[in-house]
Design an enzyme around this catalytic site. Structure first.
Site, short mmCIF file in Angstrom:
data_model
loop_
_atom_site.label_atom_id
_atom_site.label_comp_id
_atom_site.label_asym_id
_atom_site.label_seq_id
_atom_site.Cartn_x
_atom_site.Cartn_y
_atom_site.Cartn_z
N HIS A 1 31.95 40.63 34.02
CA HIS A 1 31.64 42.18 33.89
C HIS A 1 30.67 42.35 32.82
O HIS A 1 30.69 41.46 31.75
CB HIS A 1 32.81 43.34 34.07
CG HIS A 1 33.66 42.98 32.86
ND1 HIS A 1 33.32 43.35 31.61
CD2 HIS A 1 34.73 42.30 32.86
CE1 HIS A 1 34.27 43.04 30.78
NE2 HIS A 1 35.33 42.59 31.24
N GLU B 1 41.80 40.84 35.50
CA GLU B 1 41.99 40.04 34.29
C GLU B 1 43.38 39.46 33.86
O GLU B 1 44.28 39.70 34.16
CB GLU B 1 41.48 40.70 33.00
CG GLU B 1 41.30 40.04 31.61
CD GLU B 1 40.37 38.91 31.74
OE1 GLU B 1 40.65 37.92 32.42
OE2 GLU B 1 39.46 38.72 30.86
#
Length: 517
Positions: A81, A155
């Site tokens: 990202h 994550e």
């Protein structure tokens, strides 16, 4: 616009319908149970072994756990990202979902969209966390296919660390924070081993990604999980955390080729961490300042522009190759290169000279012109001439631009190439280990097979991994040494070609056709 969420229960799944806002495509959330297999338990048990044996045991373990077979060639493009608000603040994010993309992060995602604009992806998988999902939406644009949101692409779970500024983590957790920094694979917090859990989760993700009926796959996720995806794909264990860097909106490409007899596919890391920004601009690797760096340069194509002869015959570069080498030199303009070491082959020397000339002229751009001397050296250790003649015979018309081409060579030739790269690696480390120069950057231009071997040597692998990496003409690969040349290096990027612009190989060329934090 709608999105579907699969929420598991003990006995069955409920299908939930959610309305999503905006002009972006709908998303499907896939959430699944984490099953700890016997291989996961072996992984936990093997960490009790001595640290001297830990690396080899871990990588052997992951290499021995096969990925599911595939029927056709598949290319998977991983993207981290863009910069988030917590990235900018220096706050530990983990799998929390409170940060969003900054304006810089949105711009990075847009750059990645443009880099991938012409690529015909069949499907997009994304982490459900806002910063990743928004990046995926920007890159995916107005494609009609839905984005599949997989919770296991979130994550790394950092439990009590999440939300803390880094200095707060040091103050509050002391020794645990130190272990997180220097021995992440053994880091334990709140009764969990986050990196080990992440590696198991990444393996689960590959099972689903490879099972999907698609040939070109986009995966948008995060720093740590993308590291784990790359590592588990090529068979590296949790001790490689923070070794294969993933920058904001960095692109990594993995090629999966089916085995004729079935079984786990042949896997090649086509490129690692192709970033919207220059890969040599930062002087830190994984948050640690680095003063020693080796930049591997693959020279431009030679006169006849044939894939095999451009690397096997001693010919000068053609016009395209000259442009590619000049682009490399321009990319390295702002660095202060100490030495350029090359093979004596014509194309390598031409590339080395181009880099050296630009370096020496760089300090003459102002009024006070003081040319800077860049040492140039040549060594046969960076070429294959000293390898027996059957090397060329074995390569024949092999396309050295084809991912995994080294896997097709005779085992004896692979051994010769690996041993040669080992000798070259020792020489380079001796060159780097100069106390008179606390900051040193060396540019290395050599035969691609030797350069691939140097990547493996940097990672302390064996010859079995040499075919797991790939280089294109005019590419650079950056190896950093934040703990000095006597310690294992950190791979900032492999096969970076964005500097070549219109003369580069597209990030996601069509897959090779076959018969069918």
């Amino acid at each position: 616009m709608y999105s579907f969420s699969l929420t598991p229960t003990a006995h069955h799944s409920h299908l939930l319908l959610h309305r999503s806002s905006g002009r972006f495509p709908p998303t499907i959330l896939i959430s699944s149970f984490t099953v700890r297999s016997s291989s996961s338990l072996q992984e936990v048990e093997k960490f009790s072994e001595s640290s001297a044996d830990r690396k080899d045991l871990s990588s052997e373990l992951y290499a021995s756990v096969p990925l599911p077979p595939i029927k056709t060639a598949k290319r998977v493009v991983l993207v981290r990202h863009g910069q988030s608000t917590w990235n900018a603040e220096g706050r530990i994010q983990g799998s929390s979902n409170f940060s969003v993309l900054t304006k810089k992060g949105e711009a990075q995602a847009e750059t990645s969209r443009q880099m991938l604009f012409d690529d015909a992806f069949d499907v997009c998988f994304s982490s459900p966390l806002v910063r990743s999902k928004r990046t995926a939406e920007i890159i995916w644009g107005d494609r009609e296919e839905v984005i599949l949101t997989d919770s296991e692409l979130r994550e790394i779970d950092l439990y009590s660390f999440q939300g803390l500024l880094k200095h707060e983590g040091k103050e509050k957790f002391g020794a645990a924070y130190r272990q997180w920094q220097v021995d992440a694979a053994n880091f334990n917090i709140d009764g969990h081993y986050p990196v080990r859990e992440l590696w198991t989760r990444a393996r689960n993700c590959w099972n689903r990604i490879l099972a999907h009926e698609s040939r070109s796959v986009l995966v948008v996720a995060h720093n740590a999980v993308n590291q784990a995806l790359v590592a588990t794909a090529i068979g590296l264990g949790a001790e490689y955390f923070r070794v294969l860097l993933q920058s904001n909106c960095g692109v990594s490409v993995l090629d999966f080729t089916p085995q004729p007899e079935g079984g786990s596919p042949i896997i090649c890391l086509n490129r690692l961490n192709q970033t919207p920004n220059s890969p040599v601009a930062s002087s830190s690797s994984g948050g640690r300042k680095t003063t020693k760096r080796i930049i591997l340069v693959c020279h431009g194509v030679s006169e006849d522009n044939r894939a095999s002869s451009s690397f096997l015959e001693d010919k000068p570069m053609n016009v395209l190759g000259t442009i590619q080498s000049q682009k490399v030199a321009e990319l390295l303009l702002d660095l202060k290169v100490s030495a350029v070491i090359s093979s004596p082959k014509k194309a390598c020397v031409e590339t080395a000279v181009a880099v050296s000339r630009v370096q020496e002229a760089a300090d003459c751009l102002g009024a006070d012109c003081v040319p800077r001397y860049v040492e140039m050296k040549q060594t046969n250790k960076l070429d294959v001439d000293s390898i027996p003649d059957h090397f060329k015979q074995d390569v024949g018309d092999t396309n050295v631009f084809e991912p995994g081409w080294l896997n097709k060579l005779n085992g004896g030739v692979i051994t010769e190439v690996w041993n040669q790269s080992g000798e070259a690696w020792k020489s380079l480390l001796n060159e780097m280990d100069d106390e008179k120069e606390p900051e040193k950057i060396i540019v290395v231009v050599g035969h691609p097979s030797i350069l691939l071997g140097l990547v493996g040597q940097c990672l302390n692998l064996t010859k079995d991994w040499i075919g797991s990496f790939h280089l294109d003409a005019g590419s650079i690969s950056v190896l950093d040494f934040p703990d000095g040349p006597s310690s294992r290096g950190v791979i900032r990027c492999i096969n970076y070609t964005a500097h070549l612009g219109r003369w580069s190989i597209p990030i996601t060329r069509p897959t090779v056709d076959d018969e069918e934090f």
